[in-house]
Structures are given as C-alpha cells and as structure tokens.
Design a protein around this motif. Structure first.
Motif, short mmCIF file in Angstrom:
data_model
loop_
_atom_site.label_atom_id
_atom_site.label_comp_id
_atom_site.label_asym_id
_atom_site.label_seq_id
_atom_site.Cartn_x
_atom_site.Cartn_y
_atom_site.Cartn_z
N GLU A 206 43.65 50.39 39.85
CA GLU A 206 43.09 49.08 39.52
C GLU A 206 44.10 47.97 39.79
O GLU A 206 45.25 48.05 39.36
N VAL A 207 43.67 46.95 40.52
CA VAL A 207 44.47 45.74 40.66
C VAL A 207 44.28 44.93 39.39
O VAL A 207 43.15 44.65 38.98
N MET A 208 45.38 44.55 38.75
CA MET A 208 45.32 43.98 37.41
C MET A 208 44.63 42.62 37.37
O MET A 208 43.97 42.28 36.41
N GLU A 209 44.81 41.81 38.42
CA GLU A 209 44.18 40.50 38.46
C GLU A 209 43.48 40.33 39.80
O GLU A 209 43.77 41.04 40.76
N LYS A 210 42.58 39.37 39.84
CA LYS A 210 41.87 39.09 41.09
C LYS A 210 42.89 38.70 42.15
O LYS A 210 43.63 37.74 42.00
N PRO A 211 42.95 39.45 43.26
CA PRO A 211 43.98 39.18 44.27
C PRO A 211 43.71 37.90 45.04
O PRO A 211 42.56 37.50 45.25
N GLY A 212 44.78 37.27 45.47
CA GLY A 212 44.72 36.03 46.23
C GLY A 212 45.80 35.10 45.74
O GLY A 212 45.84 34.76 44.56
N PHE A 213 46.71 34.69 46.63
CA PHE A 213 47.86 33.91 46.22
C PHE A 213 47.91 32.58 46.97
O PHE A 213 47.79 32.54 48.19
#
Length: 457
Positions: A206-213
């Motif tokens: 699981e990716v902990m937060e919605k990805p995108g920077f």
C-alpha cells in the motif's frame, strides 16, 4: 446434483460441499455467511490477479492450449477425446507465465487459487470415464519444482478448488493440464471441462498517501550547492507490505527513465511483511533555455510492486542560480595571468554578477579560496566586498578562486584567476664583464656600444 471439492493447502483438509442438500441448507447458509465475512476481512489487505488462464471456457476452441489424442471442444466446453476402447488418455495443457510476480514468489508471499469444473460420463460402468486437473510448477530454466493433482473424478459436473497454494520459490511458469481417461469399454472418452480459473494473490503493498509531488521552487543544478538545496526540499514516498508475517517479503523497484532528473534515496529492495519503506524523492533539473529565468519541469516515475505498477507524477519550477563573477582587476598580462611580485600585496576585484532568478534569493556576498587553503571555508567566511587582498611568498604559479553566494547558500560557478608570482630583479654592484672599466661606481663604455648589467630575478 452439483458438488464443490475444496482442497486447503495450509491445513491439507478436503471439504466436500453438496449443493442442494436441503436438510442442512440453513446451517450451511449461516456458516457460509460467517465464512464469507471472515474471508473478506482476511483478504482485505491482499491483492489478487485476474484469471491468468487464456481461453478458460473453450470460447475459442482449443486456442492457447496444447491438445493431444483427440482432445477437443463440444457445446462450449472442453472435451477429452481419443479413440474408442479402454486405457485411452487424452489431455491438453497451457503454460502460464508468472515471471512478473517473481518479487512476491521469491519472498514466500505469493499464493495460488485454482478452480475448474469437470464431468465424467459413465458408460456400462459408472467409473468408465474420469477427468482430473494437474498443476505443475517450473523455474526459469524449466526445472520441475512440484506437481499437484486434484485426483480422478467421474460423474456429474463438479467444481475442484485448490485454495491458498503457496508457490515454490523461483516459480516462473505454471502448467495447467486437463486430463481425461477411459478405463474400459468400446466407446470414446466422454469427459468435459469448463471455466478454469487460476489467480495469484499476495499481501498488498500500500502506498501510504495519494502519489504525486509538486516540489515548488528549486534550482537548475550546476554544482553541489544547488543539488544540496534541492535535496533539502525533498518529498517522501511511503509504502507498506501489509503481510502479517515478517517472512512474507516482496520486492520493489523504482524507475524514472526518461526523466532522469528525478532522484531517489533508493531504487530497489525487499520489504518484509508488516514493514513500511520510506523513499526520499527530490529533483536535479539540468540547465536549459539559457534565455529564460526559469523552466517548468514535469515528469513521472514508476513504482513497480509484485502485483501492481504505480505511476507517480512530479512537477517543479527550476530557477537559475546566481551568476558567475568576472575579474575586474588586476588585468591579465600577455601570458594570460595576473603577474605579481612576491611578498607584495595585491588586491583582486571582481565585477558583481547578476543576481539569482530564484524568488527573494538576492546576492549575499563572495567567497574566496587562496593558495594554501584547501576549501572555501564555511558560509561564515562570506564577505560582501567584491575585493580581496593577499600576497604570495614564493615565486611560482597559483590559482585564486572566487564565487558568489545567495541567501539560500547556493553558489555560482567558480571564477578561476591564474597568477604568476615572481621575484623583483636586483641590480648588483659588480660589473658583468671582466674587461669593463669601473669608475666612481659607474660603468664606462664605448660610445655607440651597449653596456650589459647583471641582475638576478
């Protein structure tokens, strides 16, 4: 009457559920509801593939299968064929490539669920025609890692299920085979197969937060100071292996090609069950568009997990760092160097460079590196005056360095000033020639002829 035969690979228990047995329908229904709720909770942190078997219900004949001895299809089902008579064997197999899930398989965290329907029609004897499923595991070199068979079956349509089968390490291919056999008699083999399902599952990463920077404002990277500033503005990508056991490890990897200006604190590894991995993400945009004050960059990188691939976007605005100083004085000689006498003071002065285009990052001052100093020193050695006075004790060639620095401690490219230090000539009192006359500390010569003096440099 339809039957379901389940084989649990963890407890090695075989459960036979007879559908339509009214006497226990209420009890079985209640049990199935409870089991269903428990299964949903247990599987909540798992990821499951789609059916990996191609043409699983004979919709395209025997396409994707390798049949033998008359194995064919009939009435939208597979059918074992062969010649009339006893002892006839007819089968078909399909190889399923699972190499893309190697990261979970090698970590003992990938399991298999298989199911398929089979019907064996009896002739003179009810056990004449038998069907079965066989699962074989192979490594990348084609070595057999193990075989699992459901056993023979004859009679009405029955669903065989293999649940939670842990795949052997190094498994890269799974062979699924349908087999039909006739013990005796003169008729053709009458065995049918349908709706084969093969799915892999593993603890979810699981990716902990919605990805995108969006990394806001950084510098075009021209030196280590700009790189260090950009890295201080890093973001963190966190993901977790939801496996409940530490030995349910899974591999992960990151790739940013062709956006190689996106940097990471790590690009691959293995993550144990229940653990979280943090990967720092920052950018080092290359210099481009020199006629502009800044450039907007956008790209993405890929986080590859055993059962998933996630693309993560990155956007940033990169500004030019402070400009490089230029030498104002002393002027360079014909030898393209600043020529100075030893032990005499000399003042270097540079022309102030253009300020950084970075918002509110004005020029803070200058840093000098003189002969004998191994580095520019810390930021506290910054001076605001573009002048620097020094001297050289020995006759030799040197290089003096100067750079500008802004309020973010990001420096310019380095100005290199070549220097030649020389000893001043000393005129001696002794004549250069033994034939010369000496009178009142003066040379006496011949009119129209040169008189040479001796000097040491």
């Amino acid at each position: 009457m339809e039957k379901v035969i389940k084989i649990n690979q963890n407890t090695h228990e075989l459960t036979l559920i007879i559908l339509g047995w009214k006497r226990f329908w209420g009890v079985i229904g209640a049990v199935m509801v409870v089991l269903g709720l428990w299964t949903n909770l247990a599987m909540a942190a798992e990821v499951v593939t789609d059916n990996l078997i191609k043409n699983h219900s004979a919709a395209s004949g025997t396409t994707s299968w390798v049949p033998s001895n008359g194995f064919t299809t009939q009435c939208d089902s597979f059918r074992g064929g062969g010649q009339n008579g006893g002892g006839v064997l007819s089968d078909a197999y399909q190889d399923v490539d699972v190499s893309q899930y190697a990261g979970a398989i090698n970590g003992d965290s990938a399991k298999m669920d298989f199911s398929g329907w089979v019907k064996g029609q009896g002739g003179q004897f009810s056990h004449d025609d038998n069907g079965w499923f066989e699962i074989t595991f192979y490594d990348g070199s084609g070595n057999n890692l193990g075989i699992h068979s459901t056993g023979w079956h004859h009679g009405d349509w029955t669903k065989f299920e293999i649940k939670d089968k842990l795949l052997p390490k190094e498994t890269r291919k799974i062979r699924v085979k349908m087999g039909a056999h006739r013990d005796c008699g003169e008729n053709q083999v009458d065995v049918w197969f349908d709706d084969l399902q093969l799915k892999l599952k593993a603890p979810k990463m699981e990716v902990m937060e919605k990805p995108g920077f969006n990394l806001d404002s950084v510098y075009v990277v021209k030196n280590e100071s700009a790189s260090a500033y950009n890295k201080s503005k890093k973001e963190t990508l966190s993901f977790k292996n939801t496996g409940v056991s530490y030995n349910t490890t899974q591999d992960w990897s990151i790739s940013s090609s062709p956006y190689n200006w996106i940097k990471f604190s790590g690009t691959s590894g293995t993550l144990e069950g229940g653990r979280t991995k943090d990967v720092d993400v920052w950018v080092e945009p290359p210099e481009g568009y020199p006629d502009k004050d800044y450039r907007d960059y956008s790209g993405n990188f890929t986080l590859t997990l055993p059962f998933d691939t996630i693309k993560i976007s990155v956007s940033v605005r990169a500004y030019k760092p402070i400009g490089k100083p230029k030498l104002k004085s002393p002027a360079l000689g014909t030898n393209s160097k600043v020529n100075v006498a030893t032990s005499e003071s000399v003042q270097f002065e540079v022309i102030p460079p253009t300020n950084s285009t970075f918002p509110e990052a004005t020029r803070k001052g200058y840093q000098w590196k003189l002969p004998g100093n191994f580095d520019f020193g810390n930021i506290g050695n910054t001076i605001t005056d573009p002048k620097k006075t020094t001297s050289f004790s020995d006759a030799s060639e040197y290089t003096v360095y100067c750079r500008a620095i802004d309020d973010n401690s990001v420096t310019s490219d380095i100005l290199e000033i070549p220097v030649r230090a020389w000893n001043r000539p000393i005129v001696k009192n002794t004549p250069p020639q033994s034939v010369s006359s000496w009178y009142n500390n003066k040379y006496v010569g011949v009119v129209g002829r040169l008189v040479y003096l001796m000097a040491d440099a």
